[in-house]
Motif scaffolding. Structure first.
Motif, PDB file in Angstrom:
ATOM      1  N   LEU A   1       3.320  26.547   9.511  1.00  0.00           N
ATOM      2  CA  LEU A   1       4.650  27.053   9.805  1.00  0.00           C
ATOM      3  C   LEU A   1       5.569  25.914  10.233  1.00  0.00           C
ATOM      4  O   LEU A   1       5.234  25.132  11.120  1.00  0.00           O
ATOM      5  N   GLN A   2       6.730  25.806   9.603  1.00  0.00           N
ATOM      6  CA  GLN A   2       7.680  24.749   9.935  1.00  0.00           C
ATOM      7  C   GLN A   2       8.868  25.324  10.700  1.00  0.00           C
ATOM      8  O   GLN A   2       9.294  26.455  10.465  1.00  0.00           O
ATOM      9  N   LEU A   3       9.368  24.533  11.631  1.00  0.00           N
ATOM     10  CA  LEU A   3      10.512  24.948  12.457  1.00  0.00           C
ATOM     11  C   LEU A   3      11.692  24.047  12.118  1.00  0.00           C
ATOM     12  O   LEU A   3      11.656  22.843  12.379  1.00  0.00           O
ATOM     13  N   PHE A   4      12.721  24.621  11.561  1.00  0.00           N
ATOM     14  CA  PHE A   4      13.886  23.847  11.162  1.00  0.00           C
ATOM     15  C   PHE A   4      14.593  23.253  12.389  1.00  0.00           C
ATOM     16  O   PHE A   4      14.828  23.936  13.381  1.00  0.00           O
ATOM     17  N   GLY A   5      14.896  21.967  12.316  1.00  0.00           N
ATOM     18  CA  GLY A   5      15.659  21.311  13.364  1.00  0.00           C
ATOM     19  C   GLY A   5      14.859  20.930  14.594  1.00  0.00           C
ATOM     20  O   GLY A   5      15.425  20.499  15.594  1.00  0.00           O
ATOM     21  N   VAL A   6      13.532  21.095  14.550  1.00  0.00           N
ATOM     22  CA  VAL A   6      12.702  20.781  15.717  1.00  0.00           C
ATOM     23  C   VAL A   6      11.823  19.579  15.393  1.00  0.00           C
ATOM     24  O   VAL A   6      11.025  19.611  14.470  1.00  0.00           O
ATOM     25  N   GLU A   7      11.987  18.520  16.147  1.00  0.00           N
ATOM     26  CA  GLU A   7      11.164  17.327  15.957  1.00  0.00           C
ATOM     27  C   GLU A   7      10.285  17.120  17.174  1.00  0.00           C
ATOM     28  O   GLU A   7      10.706  17.356  18.296  1.00  0.00           O
ATOM     29  N   GLY A   8       9.084  16.638  16.953  1.00  0.00           N
ATOM     30  CA  GLY A   8       8.202  16.268  18.063  1.00  0.00           C
ATOM     31  C   GLY A   8       7.987  17.381  19.050  1.00  0.00           C
ATOM     32  O   GLY A   8       8.506  17.343  20.160  1.00  0.00           O
ATOM     33  N   ARG A   9       7.227  18.379  18.686  1.00  0.00           N
ATOM     34  CA  ARG A   9       7.038  19.552  19.551  1.00  0.00           C
ATOM     35  C   ARG A   9       6.210  19.228  20.793  1.00  0.00           C
ATOM     36  O   ARG A   9       6.283  19.946  21.773  1.00  0.00           O
ATOM     37  N   PHE A  10       5.417  18.163  20.759  1.00  0.00           N
ATOM     38  CA  PHE A  10       4.608  17.827  21.931  1.00  0.00           C
ATOM     39  C   PHE A  10       5.471  17.150  22.985  1.00  0.00           C
ATOM     40  O   PHE A  10       6.135  16.156  22.720  1.00  0.00           O
ATOM     41  N   LYS A  11       5.441  17.692  24.214  1.00  0.00           N
ATOM     42  CA  LYS A  11       6.317  17.185  25.266  1.00  0.00           C
ATOM     43  C   LYS A  11       5.547  16.690  26.493  1.00  0.00           C
ATOM     44  O   LYS A  11       6.150  16.378  27.520  1.00  0.00           O
ATOM     45  N   GLY A  12       4.236  16.648  26.404  1.00  0.00           N
ATOM     46  CA  GLY A  12       3.445  16.247  27.558  1.00  0.00           C
ATOM     47  C   GLY A  12       3.363  14.740  27.726  1.00  0.00           C
ATOM     48  O   GLY A  12       3.779  13.980  26.854  1.00  0.00           O
ATOM     49  N   PRO A  13       2.816  14.272  28.850  1.00  0.00           N
ATOM     50  CA  PRO A  13       2.611  12.841  29.053  1.00  0.00           C
ATOM     51  C   PRO A  13       1.521  12.318  28.119  1.00  0.00           C
ATOM     52  O   PRO A  13       0.754  13.086  27.543  1.00  0.00           O
ATOM     53  N   GLU A  14       1.454  11.010  27.974  1.00  0.00           N
ATOM     54  CA  GLU A  14       0.491  10.401  27.051  1.00  0.00           C
ATOM     55  C   GLU A  14      -0.948  10.677  27.474  1.00  0.00           C
ATOM     56  O   GLU A  14      -1.840  10.841  26.636  1.00  0.00           O
ATOM     57  N   VAL A  15      -1.180  10.705  28.784  1.00  0.00           N
ATOM     58  CA  VAL A  15      -2.507  11.001  29.315  1.00  0.00           C
ATOM     59  C   VAL A  15      -2.455  12.359  30.004  1.00  0.00           C
ATOM     60  O   VAL A  15      -1.537  12.626  30.785  1.00  0.00           O
ATOM     61  N   ALA A  16      -3.415  13.212  29.724  1.00  0.00           N
ATOM     62  CA  ALA A  16      -3.409  14.566  30.283  1.00  0.00           C
ATOM     63  C   ALA A  16      -3.490  14.530  31.806  1.00  0.00           C
ATOM     64  O   ALA A  16      -4.325  13.815  32.373  1.00  0.00           O
ATOM     65  N   PRO A  17      -2.656  15.296  32.510  1.00  0.00           N
ATOM     66  CA  PRO A  17      -2.746  15.370  33.978  1.00  0.00           C
ATOM     67  C   PRO A  17      -4.078  15.965  34.418  1.00  0.00           C
ATOM     68  O   PRO A  17      -4.755  16.647  33.647  1.00  0.00           O
TER      69      PRO A  17
END
Length: 330
Positions: A287-303
């Motif tokens: 499934l593609q979301l128009f106009g949405v880039e880079g859905r991952f918003k977490g830090p590089e290392v998991a808390p």
């Protein structure tokens, strides 16, 4: 010395990595899997992702197994996944019956120890009716050193006794190379730690073997306490409806509703209809979301998860070391 590759297939150049480009076409079709230079674990100098997600052991569930080339290996970077066409690993002398599942798992882990200990950092085991999101598994593993003996999954207990904890088999569990090393060197050969002739729940018995051997069973929830490894399908957690036995076996309680599921979930089990595998596959990867880039918003290392008693001291020290403010520096 770190391994130079990931088994049968070599790692492509970073520019050719299908994950980096956002393309998954190379993962559709059997026997055409690639590796990508995506570091995980505690050693950032290593430029390979070295997770062994599934090795296909001979089972009696061929109806489930025929869907696995879609459900599991499409989104990983390891070629050591075997289907019937590729002649699965056969564990000689073990009967194809549920009551011998613990012995099959014990022998499978010994096989990995004997043949692939130094090929991979982490070793993931799950059932035929489990959907695993390997990208998120790598994220969960980012705080940990693969040489530390740890097992990660959905923590459960026997009869309410926290001293008898284990990792739910259906949701899948991952063992570090350090854990597999102890298992192959010590646990497997010590009948007092791990009697091989026992029958019963595979995950319960293996959990006892691991804890008796000094292997830590870690907390895989996210920083908000939401679970990542799931013994049941997503709808069960959204509706808050499950069998009576299930909540009584889990160390960490569940919430109810869509917000109770972590955004970095790793697995869902008990997907008895193969269409459930395809539905999850579609909504995650197609499934593609128009106009949405880079859905991952977490830090590089998991808390870190909430239960620090289930986190290695070395990781706690690295994450929780006191910060010195500027006035103290002067």
């Amino acid at each position: 010395m770190p391994p130079s590759g990931l088994g049968p297939s070599a790692s492509p150049a970073e520019d050719d990595c299908p994950l980096k480009k956002g393309s998954r076409q190379n993962y559709h079709g059997r026997g055409n899997f690639q590796t990508c230079p995506l570091p995980i674990g505690g050693d950032k100098s290593r430029n390979q992702t070295e997770v062994l997600p599934h090795t296909r052991w001979k089972t009696g569930r061929e109806e489930d197994a025929k869907h696995l080339p879609l459900a599991v290996p499409l989104h990983n970077h390891v070629a050591l996944f075997q289907t019937e066409e590729l002649e699965p690993v056969k564990l000689n002398g073990i009967r194809e019956e549920m009551r011998f599942l613990f012995r099959k798992t014990a022998e499978a882990l010994k096989y990995l120890y004997d043949h692939h200990l130094n090929d991979f950092d982490w070793f993931y085991k799950a059932d035929d009716d489990t959907y695993a999101i390997l990208e998120n598994l790598r994220y969960v593993l980012t705080p940990y050193d693969p040489e530390f003996p740890i097992g990660l999954g959905e923590r459960a207990i026997v009869n309410g006794n926290k001293a008898m904890s284990y990792l739910q088999g259906g949701a899948g569990y991952v063992l570090s190379r350090g854990a597999l090393k102890i298992y192959g060197n010590v646990t497997y050969h010590n009948n007092s730690l791990c009697p091989m002739n026992r029958q019963g729940g595979e995950d319960v018995l293996l959990g006892q073997c691991l804890t008796k051997s000094g292997i830590l069973l870690g907390d895989t929830r996210d920083e908000l306490g939401r679970h990542r490894f799931h013994q049941k399908p997503p709808v069960d957690y959204i509706q808050g409806i499950w069998q009576k036995w299930y909540p009584n076996t889990i160390i960490y309680t569940y919430g109810k509703g869509i917000d109770s599921i972590s955004e970095t979930a790793v697995s869902f089990h008990d997907l008895k209809d193969e269409s459930h595998l395809y539905i999850i596959e579609y909504f995650i990867y197609r499934l593609q979301l128009f106009g949405v880039e880079g859905r991952f918003k977490g830090p590089e290392v998991a808390p870190l998860p909430p239960d620090h008693s289930a986190v290695p001291v070395e990781v706690l020290t690295r994450f929780l070391k006191p910060k010195v403010n500027e006035s103290e520096r002067k």
